[in-house]
Design an enzyme around this catalytic site. Sequence first.
Site, PDB file in Angstrom:
ATOM      1  N   VAL A  31       0.826  -1.212   0.000  1.00 42.31           N
ATOM      2  CA  VAL A  31       0.000   0.000   0.000  1.00 42.31           C
ATOM      3  C   VAL A  31       0.865   1.269   0.000  1.00 42.31           C
ATOM      4  O   VAL A  31       0.654   2.184  -0.788  1.00 42.31           O
ATOM      5  CB  VAL A  31      -0.950  -0.014   1.226  1.00 42.31           C
ATOM      6  N   CYS A  67      -6.168  -9.169   3.270  1.00 35.96           N
ATOM      7  CA  CYS A  67      -7.340  -8.290   3.419  1.00 35.96           C
ATOM      8  C   CYS A  67      -8.640  -9.060   3.658  1.00 35.96           C
ATOM      9  O   CYS A  67      -9.162  -9.062   4.766  1.00 35.96           O
ATOM     10  CB  CYS A  67      -7.484  -7.418   2.177  1.00 35.96           C
TER      11      CYS A  67
HETATM   12  N1  LIG Z   1      -2.149  -5.325   0.363  1.00 38.64           N
HETATM   13  C1  LIG Z   1      -3.351  -4.919  -0.001  1.00 38.64           C
HETATM   14  O1  LIG Z   1      -3.879  -5.306  -1.017  1.00 38.64           O
HETATM   15  C2  LIG Z   1      -4.132  -3.920   0.808  1.00 38.64           C
HETATM   16  C3  LIG Z   1      -5.214  -3.276   0.207  1.00 38.64           C
HETATM   17  C4  LIG Z   1      -5.935  -2.343   0.935  1.00 38.64           C
HETATM   18  C5  LIG Z   1      -5.593  -2.108   2.255  1.00 38.64           C
HETATM   19  N2  LIG Z   1      -4.544  -2.768   2.827  1.00 38.64           N
HETATM   20  C6  LIG Z   1      -4.208  -2.451   4.208  1.00 38.64           C
HETATM   21  O2  LIG Z   1      -3.079  -1.591   4.201  1.00 38.64           O
HETATM   22  C7  LIG Z   1      -2.236  -1.860   5.318  1.00 38.64           C
HETATM   23  C8  LIG Z   1      -0.828  -2.171   4.848  1.00 38.64           C
HETATM   24  O3  LIG Z   1      -0.847  -3.364   4.089  1.00 38.64           O
HETATM   25  P1  LIG Z   1       0.327  -3.782   3.113  1.00 38.64           P
HETATM   26  O4  LIG Z   1      -0.174  -4.892   2.283  1.00 38.64           O
HETATM   27  O5  LIG Z   1       0.920  -2.602   2.444  1.00 38.64           O
HETATM   28  O6  LIG Z   1       1.404  -4.324   4.181  1.00 38.64           O
HETATM   29  P2  LIG Z   1       2.912  -4.738   3.888  1.00 38.64           P
HETATM   30  O7  LIG Z   1       3.260  -5.802   4.863  1.00 38.64           O
HETATM   31  O8  LIG Z   1       3.112  -4.974   2.434  1.00 38.64           O
HETATM   32  O9  LIG Z   1       3.746  -3.431   4.220  1.00 38.64           O
HETATM   33  C9  LIG Z   1       3.811  -2.855   5.431  1.00 38.64           C
HETATM   34  C10 LIG Z   1       5.176  -2.169   5.595  1.00 38.64           C
HETATM   35  O10 LIG Z   1       5.149  -1.504   6.833  1.00 38.64           O
HETATM   36  C11 LIG Z   1       6.411  -1.665   7.443  1.00 38.64           C
HETATM   37  N3  LIG Z   1       6.241  -1.455   8.878  1.00 38.64           N
HETATM   38  C12 LIG Z   1       5.733  -2.282   9.825  1.00 38.64           C
HETATM   39  N4  LIG Z   1       5.722  -1.682  11.022  1.00 38.64           N
HETATM   40  C13 LIG Z   1       6.245  -0.439  10.843  1.00 38.64           C
HETATM   41  C14 LIG Z   1       6.492   0.648  11.695  1.00 38.64           C
HETATM   42  N5  LIG Z   1       6.195   0.599  12.990  1.00 38.64           N
HETATM   43  N6  LIG Z   1       7.042   1.763  11.160  1.00 38.64           N
HETATM   44  C15 LIG Z   1       7.340   1.843   9.850  1.00 38.64           C
HETATM   45  N7  LIG Z   1       7.111   0.837   8.987  1.00 38.64           N
HETATM   46  C16 LIG Z   1       6.580  -0.290   9.482  1.00 38.64           C
HETATM   47  C17 LIG Z   1       6.836  -3.061   7.076  1.00 38.64           C
HETATM   48  O11 LIG Z   1       8.242  -3.212   7.189  1.00 38.64           O
HETATM   49  C18 LIG Z   1       6.339  -3.147   5.629  1.00 38.64           C
HETATM   50  O12 LIG Z   1       7.332  -2.737   4.701  1.00 38.64           O
HETATM   51  C19 LIG Z   1      -2.929  -2.977   6.092  1.00 38.64           C
HETATM   52  O13 LIG Z   1      -3.747  -2.429   7.068  1.00 38.64           O
HETATM   53  C20 LIG Z   1      -3.788  -3.646   5.046  1.00 38.64           C
HETATM   54  O14 LIG Z   1      -4.912  -4.286   5.602  1.00 38.64           O
HETATM   55  C21 LIG Z   1      -3.796  -3.652   2.124  1.00 38.64           C
END
Ligand SMILES: NC(=O)c1ccc[n+]([C@@H]2O[C@H](COP(=O)([O-])OP(=O)(O)OC[C@H]3O[C@@H](n4cnc5c(N)ncnc54)[C@H](O)[C@@H]3O)[C@@H](O)[C@H]2O)c1
Length: 427
Positions: free
Chosen positions: A15, A267
């Site tokens: 995201v 998700c």
């Molecule tokens: N992947 C999807 O398709 C999608 C779609 C819509 C919403 N979301 C939501 O978006 C959010 C993120 O999902 P994602 O898929 O991008 O996750 P992800 O695991 O791909 O990425 C998250 C990133 O955050 C970093 N991180 C973790 N803790 C941290 C902190 N304290 N400080 C800084 N960085 C930190 C991790 O190292 C990682 O690089 C979630 O809530 C998810 O439900 C995801």
Amino acid sequence: MNKKIKIAIIGLGYVGLPLARLFATKYSVVGFDINTERVSELMSGTDATLEVSDEVLQTVLVKEPSSQSGLYCSTSIADIKDCNYYIVTVPTPVDKNNRPVLTPLVKASETVGAVLKKDDIVIYESTVYPGATEEECIPILENISGLIFNTHFYAGYSPERINPGDKEHTVEKILKVTSGSTPEIGKKIDDLYKSVITAGTHLAPTIKVAEAAKVIENSQRDINIAFVNELAKIFNLMNINTHDVLEAAATKWNFLPFKPGLVGGHCIGVDPYYLAQKAQEYGYNPEIILAGRRMNDSMGDYVASEVIKNMIKKDIKIKDAEILILGITFKENCPDVRNTKVVDVIAALKEYGVTITIYDPWANTDEVKQEYDLVSQKKMPNKKFDTIVLTVAHNEFKTLNFKSFRKEVSVLYDVKGTLNEDVDAKL
Ligand SMILES: NC(=O)c1ccc[n+]([C@@H]2O[C@H](COP(=O)([O-])OP(=O)(O)OC[C@H]3O[C@@H](n4cnc5c(N)ncnc54)[C@H](O)[C@@H]3O)[C@@H](O)[C@H]2O)c1
């Protein structure tokens, strides 16, 4: 006006990175992540999630933080000190008992709280239950910064709707829901997103409304898929082809075209638990939401038992039978293996004493080993199998010459129902 806006994106995953890249075409953006490997990979111009192409990423990268537009990625909190918008995009998983884990959100709020200044705006994008931003995150921001919410600093919630691996519906092409902690801040946040999201925005009246809207989008998908999964179980008992039934029913204008399948990933299989937990806190037991979850979580075992039944029908000896699993990622044409339900199929098949081979051209083999203790191969093994189970519809599988990988008496089971091939059974 553009020069004054400086955005920090906290969490550079599926995201955060596409969003940081998009904002960086207009604003000065610092991407902050605690994962040093991820940050150095991004600064070298490569995105392992494949959401942003190297070429596109490299056009926005800048070598050092600057007030000009561009993206600088860092693990150092000092680099986000002078930002005035903080957008949080960290994971929101569940634990083994399907309870929300807010630790990354808490940690990210602590990070932002440490650099928060007067008039800054903090926007959360992570999927949560209604109330999480104001009840869980804002108090941390206040405690750490010593500033007062809606007096010294403000907040908003704008849920992400991207679909990993989908190159058509990219972040700027998906209408974005926005919200703010006051009507003025809502408008300000909405304007910020509107300046880069070509599909436009929808300004929700409150943060809780925006949080609830996101969590029900995914819960609705989960329940609809659970319904067709139930249909698949019923029609398989009746010896009726579910896909033929769905194709016929879909000719009605208001029939929703959902397909049966495994519901994994970060998700759809997770978010309904966030809503369910909050509902339970209010004393309401969410029957339909949790029934949907139970149905979808049962599909791995179900697929395995159907595969074994089909093998028995053909007199294939089960013990030590060689089974090829095509695909270990949670969905097609994407390297994401988080919460993949293919592992449920594999675990259930292994209980019958079969030998499993996994081929997935997309999955990172080290990640599969580390997460699930399974060996996945990047190349199609050059041998014949007793059974092939197509679990993920990667494009590479559609052109496979299945005959050359099947023993004379063998089963081809198509979980996704996408093969034109003469399959023995579909889900
Ligand atoms: N992947 C999807 O398709 C999608 C779609 C819509 C919403 N979301 C939501 O978006 C959010 C993120 O999902 P994602 O898929 O991008 O996750 P992800 O695991 O791909 O990425 C998250 C990133 O955050 C970093 N991180 C973790 N803790 C941290 C902190 N304290 N400080 C800084 N960085 C930190 C991790 O190292 C990682 O690089 C979630 O809530 C998810 O439900 C995801």
